[in-house]
Design an enzyme around this catalytic site. Structure first.
Site, PDB file in Angstrom:
ATOM      1  N   ASP A  17       0.850  -1.198   0.000  1.00 53.72           N
ATOM      2  CA  ASP A  17       0.000   0.000   0.000  1.00 53.72           C
ATOM      3  C   ASP A  17       0.881   1.242   0.000  1.00 53.72           C
ATOM      4  OD1 ASP A  17      -2.270  -1.527   0.197  1.00 53.72           O
ATOM      5  OD2 ASP A  17      -2.804  -0.885   2.222  1.00 53.72           O
ATOM      6  N   LYS A  74      -8.280   0.458  -5.161  1.00 55.54           N
ATOM      7  CA  LYS A  74      -9.437  -0.160  -4.515  1.00 55.54           C
ATOM      8  C   LYS A  74     -10.731   0.517  -4.911  1.00 55.54           C
ATOM      9  CE  LYS A  74      -7.059  -1.478  -0.199  1.00 55.54           C
ATOM     10  NZ  LYS A  74      -7.109  -2.937  -0.262  1.00 55.54           N
ATOM     11  N   GLY A 146      -5.137  -2.903   8.865  1.00 52.19           N
ATOM     12  CA  GLY A 146      -4.878  -1.732   9.695  1.00 52.19           C
ATOM     13  C   GLY A 146      -4.568  -2.045  11.138  1.00 52.19           C
ATOM     14  N   ARG A 158      -5.877 -20.566   6.830  1.00 52.99           N
ATOM     15  CA  ARG A 158      -6.092 -21.950   7.287  1.00 52.99           C
ATOM     16  C   ARG A 158      -7.495 -22.443   6.958  1.00 52.99           C
ATOM     17  NH1 ARG A 158      -2.339 -24.495  10.373  1.00 52.99           N
ATOM     18  NH2 ARG A 158      -0.883 -23.284  11.648  1.00 52.99           N
ATOM     19  N   GLY A 207      -3.057  -7.429   8.138  1.00 55.04           N
ATOM     20  CA  GLY A 207      -2.383  -7.583   9.424  1.00 55.04           C
ATOM     21  C   GLY A 207      -0.925  -7.996   9.335  1.00 55.04           C
ATOM     22  N   GLY A 228      -0.153  -3.633   4.022  1.00 55.30           N
ATOM     23  CA  GLY A 228      -0.812  -2.335   4.027  1.00 55.30           C
ATOM     24  C   GLY A 228      -0.085  -1.386   4.943  1.00 55.30           C
ATOM     25  N   SER A 229      -0.657  -1.232   6.136  1.00 52.38           N
ATOM     26  CA  SER A 229      -0.150  -0.254   7.078  1.00 52.38           C
ATOM     27  C   SER A 229       1.218  -0.618   7.638  1.00 52.38           C
ATOM     28  CB  SER A 229      -1.164  -0.123   8.217  1.00 52.38           C
ATOM     29  OG  SER A 229      -2.472  -0.113   7.686  1.00 52.38           O
TER      30      SER A 229
END
Ligand code: PLP
Length: 290
Positions: A17, A74, A146, A158, A207, A228-229
């Site tokens: 990102d 997005k 996030g 999983r 995550g 991402g973050s």
């Protein structure tokens, strides 16, 4: 098929990102296979709240002009006009994303009507197959964007794989019932049962914040990683971006993982108790496959 092939080309890579040209260049230099152009990364959307929408085409075009790797953007779930606009921007992939505010709480995009390939999130095989049936060329776990907390991405990876293993052991009459329970087309269910794998690539997302997280997801069997973050909310984005790429490539080599994990400085702070977070991306449960 062509669109699925484009997604296959990203296999084994990291998609980052980025919120501006400078970050996009850092991502490209670090070895990212693609960038996701966003006005706000998920951690900021969580913090600020409000309606999260498609990014300004100006930002997307600037980033497209600044890098040579593919650029993703997005669209809100079900917002077919945002998707049309992103296709007109000539983005390389569109992410129909639950990280943005949903535009239609019943209908996902009919992704077959676009020339651009789509990536969609999933938490289980039923959701994955519904998105493929709608035309997704690539999947990713939904995870919990996030948060910097990999627990949901692990759960979703999983879950999808466990669901595939269960399908593979079923008889034909059981497959009909599985298709019904998953609300997925029988032909697609049968194909996955026979192949023992999805017909499209499935990346980890939501995550991933450290090189170890990226390698964890790869060892769990995903085809690549979205971050991402985790990068631009950390202390040293350049080093962390490179380290996550290295960890994704050498995910089976603990010695390399040790080296790239060394001295990176603080990771993003993150959120450990996802349920305590007031702005929560977790959405209505869509068709659990049990
Ligand atoms: N994603 C989000 C954000 C949703 O709110 C929902 C459900 O309503 C879904 C996915 C599930 O859609 P489907 O049941 O078609 O997989």
């Amino acid at each position: 098929k062509v669109k699925q092939g484009l997604a296959q080309m990203l296999k084994g890579g990291v998609i980052m990102d980025v919120m501006n040209v400078e970050q996009a260049k850092i991502a490209e230099a670090a070895g990212a296979v693609a960038v996701m152009a966003l006005e706000r990364i998920p951690a900021d959307i969580r913090r600020d709240g409000g309606v999260a929408r498609m990014s300004d085409p100006a930002l997307i075009k600037e980033i497209k002009n600044a890098v040579t790797i593919p650029v993703m953007a997005k669209a809100r779930i079900g917002h077919f006009v945002e998707a049309q606009i992103l296709e007109a921007c000539e983005v390389d992939y569109i992410d129909e994303s639950e990280v943005l505010t949903m535009a239609d709480d019943v209908h996902h995009l009919d992704k077959t009507v676009y020339n651009v390939p789509f990536v969609c999130g999933c938490r289980n095989l039923g959701e994955a197959l519904r998105r493929i049936a709608e035309g997704a060329s690539m999947l990713r776990t939904k995870g919990e964007a996030g948060t910097g907390n990999v627990v949901e991405a692990v759960r979703h990876a999983r879950q999808v794989q466990g669901d595939i293993r269960r399908l593979s052991s079923m008889s034909k009459d059981e497959l009909y019932v599985a298709a019904k329970e998953m609300r997925a087309p029988y032909e697609l269910v049968k194909q996955v049962a026979e192949d023992g794998k999805l017909p499209v690539v499935n990346f980890a997302a939501g995550g991933v914040a450290t090189p170890a997280d990226a390698a964890l997801m790869m060892q769990l069997g995903v085809d690549g990683v979205f971050v991402g973050s985790g990068i631009f909310k950390s202390h040293n984005p350049e080093a962390r971006a490179r380290a996550i790429v290295q960890a994704t490539t050498h995910y089976k080599d603990p010695k390399v993982l040790m080296e790239v994990s060394t001295g990176l400085g603080p990771a993003m702070v993150g959120i450990s108790d996802i349920n305590a977070d007031p702005v929560n991306f977790r959405d209505r449960e869509g068709g659990e496959f049990t």
